[in-house]
Design an enzyme around this catalytic site. Structure first.
Site, PDB file in Angstrom:
ATOM      1  N   THR A  15       0.820  -1.215   0.000  1.00 48.54           N
ATOM      2  CA  THR A  15       0.000   0.000   0.000  1.00 48.54           C
ATOM      3  C   THR A  15       0.851   1.261   0.000  1.00 48.54           C
ATOM      4  O   THR A  15       0.459   2.277  -0.567  1.00 48.54           O
ATOM      5  CB  THR A  15      -0.935  -0.022   1.237  1.00 48.54           C
ATOM      6  N   SER A  57       1.729  -7.480  -0.710  1.00 46.40           N
ATOM      7  CA  SER A  57       2.456  -8.437   0.134  1.00 46.40           C
ATOM      8  C   SER A  57       1.835  -9.834   0.200  1.00 46.40           C
ATOM      9  O   SER A  57       2.542 -10.786   0.526  1.00 46.40           O
ATOM     10  CB  SER A  57       2.732  -7.858   1.519  1.00 46.40           C
ATOM     11  N   THR A  89       1.796  -4.465   4.224  1.00 45.95           N
ATOM     12  CA  THR A  89       1.707  -4.765   5.655  1.00 45.95           C
ATOM     13  C   THR A  89       1.137  -6.159   5.958  1.00 45.95           C
ATOM     14  O   THR A  89       1.320  -6.663   7.059  1.00 45.95           O
ATOM     15  CB  THR A  89       0.851  -3.707   6.390  1.00 45.95           C
TER      16      THR A  89
HETATM   17  N1  ASP Z   1      -2.807  -5.536   1.153  1.00 47.84           N
HETATM   18  C1  ASP Z   1      -1.689  -4.626   1.298  1.00 47.84           C
HETATM   19  C2  ASP Z   1      -0.393  -5.398   1.159  1.00 47.84           C
HETATM   20  O1  ASP Z   1      -0.032  -6.074   2.088  1.00 47.84           O
HETATM   21  C3  ASP Z   1      -1.757  -3.978   2.628  1.00 47.84           C
HETATM   22  C4  ASP Z   1      -0.675  -2.967   2.911  1.00 47.84           C
HETATM   23  O2  ASP Z   1       0.344  -2.878   2.291  1.00 47.84           O
HETATM   24  O3  ASP Z   1      -0.888  -2.220   3.875  1.00 47.84           O
HETATM   25  O4  ASP Z   1       0.246  -5.296   0.146  1.00 47.84           O
END
Ligand code: ASP
Length: 327
Positions: A15, A57, A89
């Site tokens: 993100t 991720s 995340t």
């Molecule tokens: N779904 C996203 C990821 O993990 C969430 C984020 O990056 O905050 O790529």
């Protein structure tokens, strides 16, 4: 802080490098929107940008983690003073812990991300990134293992976990708390990390699974993975580390097939312990030959088991490695 430290920023996606489109959907970009990062800390930090991946991720695998580890090793050889990794995340805690277990603890390595994408109101990406660079450039950050910097807090990669689906205060260390904070543009530490372990692996095995126990569980899931491709299992037990008795015959079949089983707790807080001596209790699971891992959650214990097995550990060596989280 020495004058003009060199920090390498390795971007991997998530993100923090996404933005919201006209329909309100959060999507990856061709160009990383925090590429403008050269403007932050200008004149204080020599920032080298490395656009390594652009992965959400959930697309990150242990092979990707190994490539990031190898990239950091190269940066260490090149003589950088610190490394920042930006990452989605959802699996950030797994990559951060993988790096913690596989890198020499020689320079600060800081992992960060964002809960709000780059063009959303209250976006936390650039702020977290700036803080991560500050932490990586702080002398006191040496010897802390890999750390995760989000929302003004510094957490060890070993114990931090994502606790909320969307809140910017999602990263927490439930049982032990953060080891430091970022305040007034400075990193301040209040705790030390005890004992670090390093496995310099150059390959990652497949077939390491994670199963969560639940009320009324039977042996179906355990039997489903009882084959020659399975290298190991982490079992998130109930409470201090107990399982429903109907699972025991299938657990025994896995152990008879020489598949190591590591027991952690499915609880958010506390550590797994062998307290209960009833059918399916932790004491019985220990007598059967499962390995108790204290302090790690299921997904981190899986990373540790995967790293140990990738380092060709087995038997007592693996047992000691897995049992060593907090002691
Ligand atoms: N779904 C996203 C990821 O993990 C969430 C984020 O990056 O905050 O790529």
């Amino acid at each position: 802080m020495k004058l003009m430290k060199t920090i390498r920023a390795i971007h991997t996606g998530g993100t923090i490098s996404m933005s919201q489109n006209e329909k309100g959907e959060v999507v990856p970009n061709d160009e990383n929107p925090i590429a403008e990062e050269q403007v932050i800390l200008k004149g204080q930090i020599n920032l080298i940008t490395d656009e390594m991946f652009n992965l959400p991720s959930p697309h990150v695998t242990p092979e990707v983690m190994l490539k990031i580890k190898q990239r950091i090793m190269k940066a260490i050889d090149d003589g950088v003073d610190g490394v920042v990794i930006t990452h989605g995340t959802d699996t950030l805690e797994e990559t951060a812990y993988f790096l913690d277990l596989t890198l020499p603890n020689t320079i600060p390595v800081v992992v960060t991300g964002a809960m709000r994408s780059s063009n959303e109101i209250g976006s936390d990406g650039l702020y977290n990134f700036r803080n991560a660079i500050l932490v990586a450039a702080t002398d006191e950050s040496y010897g802390k293992g890999v750390v995760v910097v989000m929302n003004d807090e510094i957490h060890t990669a070993r114990y931090v976990t994502k606790t909320h689906t969307t809140n910017v205060a999602t990263f927490r260390t439930p049982t032990f708390g953060p080891i430091g904070i970022v305040t007034q543009n400075k990193a301040k530490y209040f705790q030390e990390l005890i004992q670090t372990e390093v496995c310099d692996i150059n390959q990652v095995v497949e077939g390491v699974y994670l199963i969560k126990a639940y009320a009324g569980m039977d042996g179906t899931l355990f039997d489903a993975i009882n084959n020659d491709n399975t290298k190991g299992l982490v079992l998130e037990g109930l409470g201090a580390g107990n399982v429903p008795p109907q699972t025991l015959p299938a657990i025994q079949r896995l152990l008879d097939n020489h598949i190591p089983i590591v027991l952690v707790s499915r609880c958010y807080n506390g550590v797994a312990q062998d307290i209960y001596d009833y059918e399916g209790g932790g004491i019985q699971l220990m007598k059967m030959g499962t390995i108790l891992c204290q302090g790690l959650n299921g997904q981190k214990a899986r990373i540790k088991l995967l790293v140990g097995l990738s380092d060709n550990m087995s038997g007592d060596e693996l047992r000691e490695f897995m049992g060593n989280a907090i002691s």
